[in-house]
Design a protein around this motif. Structure first.
Motif, PDB file in Angstrom:
ATOM      1  N   LEU A  91       0.815  -1.209   0.000  1.00 22.40           N
ATOM      2  CA  LEU A  91       0.000   0.000   0.000  1.00 22.40           C
ATOM      3  C   LEU A  91       0.855   1.267   0.000  1.00 22.40           C
ATOM      4  CD1 LEU A  91      -2.882  -1.101   2.402  1.00 22.40           C
ATOM      5  CD2 LEU A  91      -3.084  -0.569  -0.031  1.00 22.40           C
ATOM      6  N   GLN A  92       2.018   1.205   0.662  1.00 24.64           N
ATOM      7  CA  GLN A  92       2.926   2.350   0.609  1.00 24.64           C
ATOM      8  C   GLN A  92       3.451   2.536  -0.815  1.00 24.64           C
ATOM      9  OE1 GLN A  92       3.444   4.624   2.668  1.00 24.64           O
ATOM     10  NE2 GLN A  92       3.472   3.930   4.788  1.00 24.64           N
ATOM     11  N   ALA A  93       3.740   1.432  -1.498  1.00 23.88           N
ATOM     12  CA  ALA A  93       4.187   1.523  -2.894  1.00 23.88           C
ATOM     13  C   ALA A  93       3.099   2.140  -3.761  1.00 23.88           C
ATOM     14  CB  ALA A  93       4.564   0.134  -3.417  1.00 23.88           C
ATOM     15  N   ILE A  94       1.846   1.777  -3.504  1.00 20.70           N
ATOM     16  CA  ILE A  94       0.730   2.383  -4.233  1.00 20.70           C
ATOM     17  C   ILE A  94       0.659   3.878  -3.954  1.00 20.70           C
ATOM     18  CG2 ILE A  94      -1.796   2.499  -4.353  1.00 20.70           C
ATOM     19  CD1 ILE A  94      -1.853  -0.523  -3.951  1.00 20.70           C
ATOM     20  N   ALA A  95       0.839   4.258  -2.685  1.00 24.83           N
ATOM     21  CA  ALA A  95       0.754   5.666  -2.300  1.00 24.83           C
ATOM     22  C   ALA A  95       1.813   6.512  -3.006  1.00 24.83           C
ATOM     23  CB  ALA A  95       0.894   5.802  -0.784  1.00 24.83           C
ATOM     24  N   TYR A  96       2.996   5.932  -3.234  1.00 31.58           N
ATOM     25  CA  TYR A  96       4.094   6.686  -3.838  1.00 31.58           C
ATOM     26  C   TYR A  96       4.168   6.508  -5.357  1.00 31.58           C
ATOM     27  CZ  TYR A  96       6.060   7.964   0.687  1.00 31.58           C
ATOM     28  OH  TYR A  96       6.255   8.506   1.939  1.00 31.58           O
ATOM     29  N   THR A  97       3.455   5.497  -5.903  1.00 34.48           N
ATOM     30  CA  THR A  97       3.428   5.314  -7.359  1.00 34.48           C
ATOM     31  C   THR A  97       1.966   5.232  -7.800  1.00 34.48           C
ATOM     32  OG1 THR A  97       3.643   2.883  -7.132  1.00 34.48           O
ATOM     33  CG2 THR A  97       5.676   4.159  -7.405  1.00 34.48           C
ATOM     34  N   GLY A 147      14.396   4.158 -19.194  1.00 30.10           N
ATOM     35  CA  GLY A 147      15.527   4.038 -20.116  1.00 30.10           C
ATOM     36  C   GLY A 147      16.644   5.030 -19.870  1.00 30.10           C
ATOM     37  N   GLN A 148      16.432   5.994 -18.963  1.00 32.43           N
ATOM     38  CA  GLN A 148      17.477   6.972 -18.620  1.00 32.43           C
ATOM     39  C   GLN A 148      18.132   6.514 -17.323  1.00 32.43           C
ATOM     40  OE1 GLN A 148      18.181   9.514 -20.731  1.00 32.43           O
ATOM     41  NE2 GLN A 148      16.526   8.792 -22.054  1.00 32.43           N
ATOM     42  N   LEU A 149      19.222   5.752 -17.436  1.00 31.98           N
ATOM     43  CA  LEU A 149      19.794   5.085 -16.270  1.00 31.98           C
ATOM     44  C   LEU A 149      20.384   6.034 -15.246  1.00 31.98           C
ATOM     45  CD1 LEU A 149      21.520   2.025 -18.008  1.00 31.98           C
ATOM     46  CD2 LEU A 149      19.245   2.171 -16.980  1.00 31.98           C
ATOM     47  N   THR A 150      20.533   7.303 -15.582  1.00 30.89           N
ATOM     48  CA  THR A 150      21.130   8.257 -14.645  1.00 30.89           C
ATOM     49  C   THR A 150      20.103   8.914 -13.724  1.00 30.89           C
ATOM     50  OG1 THR A 150      20.971  10.006 -16.315  1.00 30.89           O
ATOM     51  CG2 THR A 150      23.049   8.775 -16.185  1.00 30.89           C
ATOM     52  N   GLU A 151      18.808   8.669 -13.966  1.00 31.42           N
ATOM     53  CA  GLU A 151      17.789   9.276 -13.113  1.00 31.42           C
ATOM     54  C   GLU A 151      16.568   8.383 -13.026  1.00 31.42           C
ATOM     55  OE1 GLU A 151      15.569  12.153 -16.352  1.00 31.42           O
ATOM     56  OE2 GLU A 151      17.323  12.937 -15.274  1.00 31.42           O
ATOM     57  N   LEU A 152      15.814   8.529 -11.922  1.00 32.00           N
ATOM     58  CA  LEU A 152      14.632   7.713 -11.700  1.00 32.00           C
ATOM     59  C   LEU A 152      13.389   8.392 -12.269  1.00 32.00           C
ATOM     60  CD1 LEU A 152      15.140   6.466  -8.022  1.00 32.00           C
ATOM     61  CD2 LEU A 152      15.337   5.115 -10.109  1.00 32.00           C
ATOM     62  N   ALA A 153      12.523   7.575 -12.870  1.00 33.97           N
ATOM     63  CA  ALA A 153      11.261   8.090 -13.404  1.00 33.97           C
ATOM     64  C   ALA A 153      10.146   8.013 -12.366  1.00 33.97           C
ATOM     65  CB  ALA A 153      10.867   7.303 -14.652  1.00 33.97           C
ATOM     66  N   ILE A 154      10.349   7.229 -11.324  1.00 34.95           N
ATOM     67  CA  ILE A 154       9.404   7.183 -10.203  1.00 34.95           C
ATOM     68  C   ILE A 154      10.155   7.600  -8.948  1.00 34.95           C
ATOM     69  CG2 ILE A 154       7.983   5.384 -11.250  1.00 34.95           C
ATOM     70  CD1 ILE A 154       9.276   3.348  -9.452  1.00 34.95           C
ATOM     71  N   THR A 155       9.424   7.898  -7.895  1.00 41.60           N
ATOM     72  CA  THR A 155      10.084   8.362  -6.677  1.00 41.60           C
ATOM     73  C   THR A 155      10.935   7.239  -6.077  1.00 41.60           C
ATOM     74  OG1 THR A 155       8.273   7.679  -5.231  1.00 41.60           O
ATOM     75  CG2 THR A 155       8.140   9.889  -6.200  1.00 41.60           C
ATOM     76  N   PRO A 156      12.080   7.576  -5.486  1.00 39.55           N
ATOM     77  CA  PRO A 156      12.905   6.542  -4.849  1.00 39.55           C
ATOM     78  C   PRO A 156      12.134   5.752  -3.796  1.00 39.55           C
ATOM     79  CG  PRO A 156      14.129   8.597  -5.039  1.00 39.55           C
ATOM     80  CD  PRO A 156      12.717   8.903  -5.453  1.00 39.55           C
ATOM     81  N   LEU A 157      11.274   6.435  -3.027  1.00 42.55           N
ATOM     82  CA  LEU A 157      10.483   5.727  -2.023  1.00 42.55           C
ATOM     83  C   LEU A 157       9.490   4.767  -2.669  1.00 42.55           C
ATOM     84  CD1 LEU A 157       9.741   8.444   0.699  1.00 42.55           C
ATOM     85  CD2 LEU A 157      11.051   6.329   0.975  1.00 42.55           C
ATOM     86  N   GLY A 158       8.925   5.170  -3.795  1.00 39.93           N
ATOM     87  CA  GLY A 158       8.004   4.284  -4.504  1.00 39.93           C
ATOM     88  C   GLY A 158       8.695   3.018  -4.967  1.00 39.93           C
ATOM     89  N   LEU A 159       9.893   3.174  -5.532  1.00 33.75           N
ATOM     90  CA  LEU A 159      10.667   2.016  -5.982  1.00 33.75           C
ATOM     91  C   LEU A 159      11.070   1.151  -4.796  1.00 33.75           C
ATOM     92  CD1 LEU A 159      12.130   0.464  -8.213  1.00 33.75           C
ATOM     93  CD2 LEU A 159      14.076   2.010  -7.919  1.00 33.75           C
ATOM     94  N   ALA A 160      11.526   1.791  -3.721  1.00 35.23           N
ATOM     95  CA  ALA A 160      11.977   1.043  -2.541  1.00 35.23           C
ATOM     96  C   ALA A 160      10.826   0.242  -1.925  1.00 35.23           C
ATOM     97  CB  ALA A 160      12.578   2.001  -1.514  1.00 35.23           C
ATOM     98  N   TRP A 161       9.671   0.883  -1.752  1.00 29.66           N
ATOM     99  CA  TRP A 161       8.525   0.171  -1.190  1.00 29.66           C
ATOM    100  C   TRP A 161       8.050  -0.950  -2.114  1.00 29.66           C
ATOM    101  CZ3 TRP A 161       7.491   0.016   3.632  1.00 29.66           C
ATOM    102  CH2 TRP A 161       7.617   1.126   4.459  1.00 29.66           C
ATOM    103  N   GLY A 162       8.105  -0.719  -3.434  1.00 28.73           N
ATOM    104  CA  GLY A 162       7.707  -1.749  -4.381  1.00 28.73           C
ATOM    105  C   GLY A 162       8.602  -2.973  -4.309  1.00 28.73           C
ATOM    106  N   LEU A 163       9.927  -2.750  -4.232  1.00 29.11           N
ATOM    107  CA  LEU A 163      10.866  -3.861  -4.124  1.00 29.11           C
ATOM    108  C   LEU A 163      10.734  -4.565  -2.776  1.00 29.11           C
ATOM    109  CD1 LEU A 163      14.024  -2.244  -5.784  1.00 29.11           C
ATOM    110  CD2 LEU A 163      12.425  -3.879  -6.794  1.00 29.11           C
TER     111      LEU A 163
END
Length: 302
Positions: A91-97, A147-163
């Motif tokens: 649910l946190q991943a949903i909240a951030y993505t 596809g831009q490996l130098t920057e995130l397209a979603i929030t870092p917290l969203g990615l972290a919670w998703g993983l």
């Protein structure tokens, strides 16, 4: 054949219902309900209903488990690490993505289970499994970076919670295996949900949070608790008895596809082409692993 077709349909319906649960969670979060309160209500209400079904259909197994202190300790660890943390992380991943992205990221779980199995048995992954791992990693990178490996397209917290939700989902699958084999999945999941709901409610004091039960919130709770948990789980169990666990897990992979569809249809979520490509790669990785299991199962039967 008729039973197989019916079982296939039932299992697909369960997967679609699971897909609706994430979007219902996104809807409730968007209306101001906290992740902690949603988790508390989902686990408590679902646990109570599933345990009620246990009293009707698996009373002997339920009472046997309640008398076994060691088994109850196993349920506690499953409830904490496999259920509670997974629900909170998802649910946190949903909240951030959004529901679609969070569900697809959670579906990295089979790759983690595969890695655990290979390490546990000290065996190398097969060719199909290596391809699955590569597809899953590529899909995650596409969703996270576009596809831009130098920057995130979603929030870092969203990615972290998703993983993290994928990791806890793997624990959800691994931790209760022996308990389910001994007492049945309905008893273990029902008791685990109730225990997890009590942990969240008492530990985070969710009763102090405002709960507005207007028509929209009630509809969202019906979606995440009634349809997306109680109905989906019981229907999935029926499907498993008709098509077998391997085929059922393969059919249930429709969940992330359904979640993306409902996110677009019900909450007007927007996905870029590169997001959809990443999702296709991750779902493809899961399907490859599931198909491998189906082939192995059919060979063993043959």
């Amino acid at each position: 054949m008729a039973e197989k077709r019916l079982g296939t349909l039932i299992t697909l319906i369960a997967g679609i219902a699971w897909g609706l649960s994430g979007v219902s969670g996104q809807y409730l979060i968007g209306r101001g309900m906290s992740v902690e309160l949603i988790t508390s209500l989902r686990l408590l209400l679902s646990g109570l209903v599933l345990l009620g079904l246990c009293v009707l259909t698996a009373r002997r197994e339920l009472f046997a488990l309640l008398k076994n202190g060691r088994a109850l300790l196993g349920i506690f660890f499953f409830a904490l690490f496999g259920l509670t943390l997974n629900q909170l992380a998802y649910l946190q991943a949903i909240a951030y993505t959004n529901a679609g992205t969070a569900t697809v990221l959670q579906y990295l779980c089979p790759i983690l289970v595969l890695a655990y199995t290979c390490l546990k048995h000290r065996q190398k992954p097969s060719g199909i499994e290596v391809v699955s791992i590569v597809l899953a990693i590529a899909g995650t990178l596409l969703i996270a970076t576009h596809g831009q490996l130098t920057e995130l397209a979603i929030t870092p917290l969203g990615l972290a919670w998703g993983l993290f939700s994928a990791l806890t989902y793997a624990l959800y699958i691994i931790l209760p295996v022996k308990l389910i084999g001994q007492y049945g999945s309905l008893v273990v999941i029902g008791l685990g949900m109730l225990m997890g709901g009590l942990m969240v409610t008492l530990g985070l004091q969710t009763w102090q949070e405002p709960l507005f039960l207007d028509g929209g919130n009630l509809l969202g709770l019906v979606g995440i608790v009634g349809v997306g948990t109680i109905f989906a789980y019981t229907v999935f169990l029926k499907g498993v008895t008709m098509v077998g666990p391997v085929n059922a897990s393969l059919l249930a992979s429709i969940e992330p596809i359904a979640s993306v569809f409902f996110a677009v249809w019900l909450v007007n979520e927007h996905f870029y082409t590169v997001d959809l490509l990443g999702m296709v790669l991750i779902v493809g990785a899961v399907l490859l692993i599931s198909l491998k299991d189906v082939i192995i199962s059919e060979k063993s039967i043959g």
